[in-house]
Design a protein around this motif. Structure first.
Motif, PDB file in Angstrom:
ATOM      1  N   LEU A  11     -12.588 -35.909  14.077  1.00 42.79           N
ATOM      2  CA  LEU A  11     -13.349 -34.700  14.338  1.00 42.79           C
ATOM      3  C   LEU A  11     -12.694 -33.515  13.650  1.00 42.79           C
ATOM      4  O   LEU A  11     -11.555 -33.572  13.223  1.00 42.79           O
ATOM      5  CB  LEU A  11     -13.457 -34.422  15.839  1.00 42.79           C
ATOM      6  N   ASP A  12     -13.456 -32.463  13.548  1.00 40.79           N
ATOM      7  CA  ASP A  12     -12.958 -31.206  13.012  1.00 40.79           C
ATOM      8  C   ASP A  12     -13.562 -30.107  13.861  1.00 40.79           C
ATOM      9  O   ASP A  12     -14.598 -30.304  14.504  1.00 40.79           O
ATOM     10  CB  ASP A  12     -13.363 -31.038  11.547  1.00 40.79           C
ATOM     11  N   PHE A  13     -12.933 -28.957  13.896  1.00 42.09           N
ATOM     12  CA  PHE A  13     -13.471 -27.862  14.694  1.00 42.09           C
ATOM     13  C   PHE A  13     -13.212 -26.539  14.017  1.00 42.09           C
ATOM     14  O   PHE A  13     -12.331 -26.395  13.187  1.00 42.09           O
ATOM     15  CB  PHE A  13     -12.913 -27.873  16.118  1.00 42.09           C
ATOM     16  N   ARG A  14     -14.039 -25.575  14.400  1.00 44.30           N
ATOM     17  CA  ARG A  14     -13.937 -24.212  13.889  1.00 44.30           C
ATOM     18  C   ARG A  14     -14.019 -23.278  15.091  1.00 44.30           C
ATOM     19  O   ARG A  14     -14.715 -23.576  16.057  1.00 44.30           O
ATOM     20  CB  ARG A  14     -15.086 -23.909  12.944  1.00 44.30           C
ATOM     21  N   VAL A  15     -13.336 -22.174  15.003  1.00 47.57           N
ATOM     22  CA  VAL A  15     -13.360 -21.201  16.092  1.00 47.57           C
ATOM     23  C   VAL A  15     -13.592 -19.806  15.540  1.00 47.57           C
ATOM     24  O   VAL A  15     -13.258 -19.516  14.392  1.00 47.57           O
ATOM     25  CB  VAL A  15     -12.058 -21.232  16.920  1.00 47.57           C
ATOM     26  N   ARG A  16     -14.149 -18.954  16.380  1.00 46.82           N
ATOM     27  CA  ARG A  16     -14.361 -17.550  16.015  1.00 46.82           C
ATOM     28  C   ARG A  16     -14.182 -16.713  17.278  1.00 46.82           C
ATOM     29  O   ARG A  16     -14.743 -17.027  18.319  1.00 46.82           O
ATOM     30  CB  ARG A  16     -15.764 -17.366  15.459  1.00 46.82           C
ATOM     31  N   GLY A  17     -13.367 -15.673  17.183  1.00 46.09           N
ATOM     32  CA  GLY A  17     -13.170 -14.772  18.307  1.00 46.09           C
ATOM     33  C   GLY A  17     -12.226 -15.301  19.372  1.00 46.09           C
ATOM     34  O   GLY A  17     -12.210 -14.789  20.482  1.00 46.09           O
ATOM     35  N   GLN A  18     -11.448 -16.311  19.062  1.00 45.75           N
ATOM     36  CA  GLN A  18     -10.522 -16.905  20.020  1.00 45.75           C
ATOM     37  C   GLN A  18      -9.120 -16.370  19.804  1.00 45.75           C
ATOM     38  O   GLN A  18      -8.732 -16.071  18.681  1.00 45.75           O
ATOM     39  CB  GLN A  18     -10.478 -18.432  19.843  1.00 45.75           C
ATOM     40  N   VAL A  45      -4.278 -24.856  13.884  1.00 46.23           N
ATOM     41  CA  VAL A  45      -3.115 -24.968  13.018  1.00 46.23           C
ATOM     42  C   VAL A  45      -3.050 -26.399  12.499  1.00 46.23           C
ATOM     43  O   VAL A  45      -3.238 -27.348  13.253  1.00 46.23           O
ATOM     44  CB  VAL A  45      -1.815 -24.638  13.794  1.00 46.23           C
ATOM     45  N   ASP A  46      -2.784 -26.561  11.208  1.00 46.75           N
ATOM     46  CA  ASP A  46      -2.593 -27.886  10.633  1.00 46.75           C
ATOM     47  C   ASP A  46      -1.141 -28.289  10.830  1.00 46.75           C
ATOM     48  O   ASP A  46      -0.230 -27.617  10.374  1.00 46.75           O
ATOM     49  CB  ASP A  46      -2.941 -27.868   9.150  1.00 46.75           C
ATOM     50  N   TYR A  47      -0.908 -29.384  11.552  1.00 45.80           N
ATOM     51  CA  TYR A  47       0.439 -29.864  11.818  1.00 45.80           C
ATOM     52  C   TYR A  47       0.544 -31.298  11.319  1.00 45.80           C
ATOM     53  O   TYR A  47       0.041 -32.220  11.956  1.00 45.80           O
ATOM     54  CB  TYR A  47       0.756 -29.792  13.311  1.00 45.80           C
ATOM     55  N   GLU A  48       1.132 -31.477  10.163  1.00 46.77           N
ATOM     56  CA  GLU A  48       1.320 -32.790   9.541  1.00 46.77           C
ATOM     57  C   GLU A  48       0.010 -33.566   9.454  1.00 46.77           C
ATOM     58  O   GLU A  48      -0.069 -34.743   9.783  1.00 46.77           O
ATOM     59  CB  GLU A  48       2.377 -33.593  10.293  1.00 46.77           C
ATOM     60  N   GLY A  49      -1.037 -32.894   9.049  1.00 41.89           N
ATOM     61  CA  GLY A  49      -2.325 -33.554   8.865  1.00 41.89           C
ATOM     62  C   GLY A  49      -3.205 -33.568  10.095  1.00 41.89           C
ATOM     63  O   GLY A  49      -4.355 -33.987  10.022  1.00 41.89           O
ATOM     64  N   ILE A  79      -4.416 -26.792  18.265  1.00 40.67           N
ATOM     65  CA  ILE A  79      -4.648 -25.419  18.684  1.00 40.67           C
ATOM     66  C   ILE A  79      -3.321 -24.818  19.122  1.00 40.67           C
ATOM     67  O   ILE A  79      -2.608 -25.378  19.944  1.00 40.67           O
ATOM     68  CB  ILE A  79      -5.645 -25.365  19.850  1.00 40.67           C
ATOM     69  N   MET A  80      -2.986 -23.651  18.552  1.00 43.01           N
ATOM     70  CA  MET A  80      -1.769 -22.949  18.925  1.00 43.01           C
ATOM     71  C   MET A  80      -2.145 -21.804  19.859  1.00 43.01           C
ATOM     72  O   MET A  80      -2.932 -20.929  19.506  1.00 43.01           O
ATOM     73  CB  MET A  80      -1.066 -22.389  17.687  1.00 43.01           C
ATOM     74  N   ARG A  81      -1.571 -21.849  21.056  1.00 36.49           N
ATOM     75  CA  ARG A  81      -1.805 -20.790  22.028  1.00 36.49           C
ATOM     76  C   ARG A  81      -0.847 -19.643  21.774  1.00 36.49           C
ATOM     77  O   ARG A  81       0.323 -19.868  21.482  1.00 36.49           O
ATOM     78  CB  ARG A  81      -1.577 -21.299  23.441  1.00 36.49           C
ATOM     79  N   PRO A  82      -1.297 -18.407  21.922  1.00 38.33           N
ATOM     80  CA  PRO A  82      -0.367 -17.294  21.793  1.00 38.33           C
ATOM     81  C   PRO A  82       0.594 -17.301  22.976  1.00 38.33           C
ATOM     82  O   PRO A  82       0.191 -17.554  24.107  1.00 38.33           O
ATOM     83  CB  PRO A  82      -1.268 -16.065  21.809  1.00 38.33           C
ATOM     84  N   ASN A  83       1.852 -17.051  22.711  1.00 40.50           N
ATOM     85  CA  ASN A  83       2.861 -17.094  23.760  1.00 40.50           C
ATOM     86  C   ASN A  83       3.141 -15.679  24.232  1.00 40.50           C
ATOM     87  O   ASN A  83       3.754 -14.892  23.528  1.00 40.50           O
ATOM     88  CB  ASN A  83       4.138 -17.748  23.231  1.00 40.50           C
TER      89      ASN A  83
END
Length: 128
Positions: free
Chosen positions: A62-69, A74-78, A82-86
């Motif tokens: 699967l693939d996904f796209r986001v807007r306004g999030q 994030v691409d991590y080794e292929g 999703i990277m959450r803000p800390n």
């Protein structure tokens, strides 16, 4: 999936997809139609949020796209994750301390690390 979207956009998406729950649309469309729908979402979403998940020919399937999030893909080794803000101050302080500790280690400490075969690999190597 749409959040805080204008009625115009919701109406446009129901021409192509089923709305199974408020703001959640599903359906099987071609890649071309999917691209056109995403362009419509980008043009009309305003301050709302949108997530599009679709099948893809990759390891995840699967693939996904986001807007306004706030969460960013994030691409991590292929793999696409999703990277959450800390925003947790304690965790940010821990990360800063770890980085300082890593920088302060001497070369002797780094060279003392045990290297070589693990017990399992030794057993497999010499047991044959």
């Amino acid at each position: 999936m749409l959040t805080a979207s204008p009625p115009k956009l919701r109406g446009h998406l129901t021409r192509w997809l089923f709305e199974i729950s408020p703001g959640v649309y599903v359906g099987k469309v071609s890649a071309r139609v999917r691209e056109l729908l995403w362009q419509q979402v980008l043009e009309n979403i305003g301050k709302g949020r949108a997530v599009m998940v679709h099948p893809a020919n990759n390891e995840q399937g699967l693939d996904f796209r986001v807007r306004g999030q706030e969460w960013e893909p994030v691409d991590y080794e292929g793999l696409k994750l999703i990277m959450r803000p800390n925003s947790n101050k304690q965790q940010l302080n821990r990360q800063d301390n770890l980085e300082r500790n890593e920088r302060s280690k001497s070369k002797a400490d780094i060279q003392r690390k045990k290297t070589g075969w693990s017990k399992v690999s030794r057993y497999r190597r010499y047991a044959r």
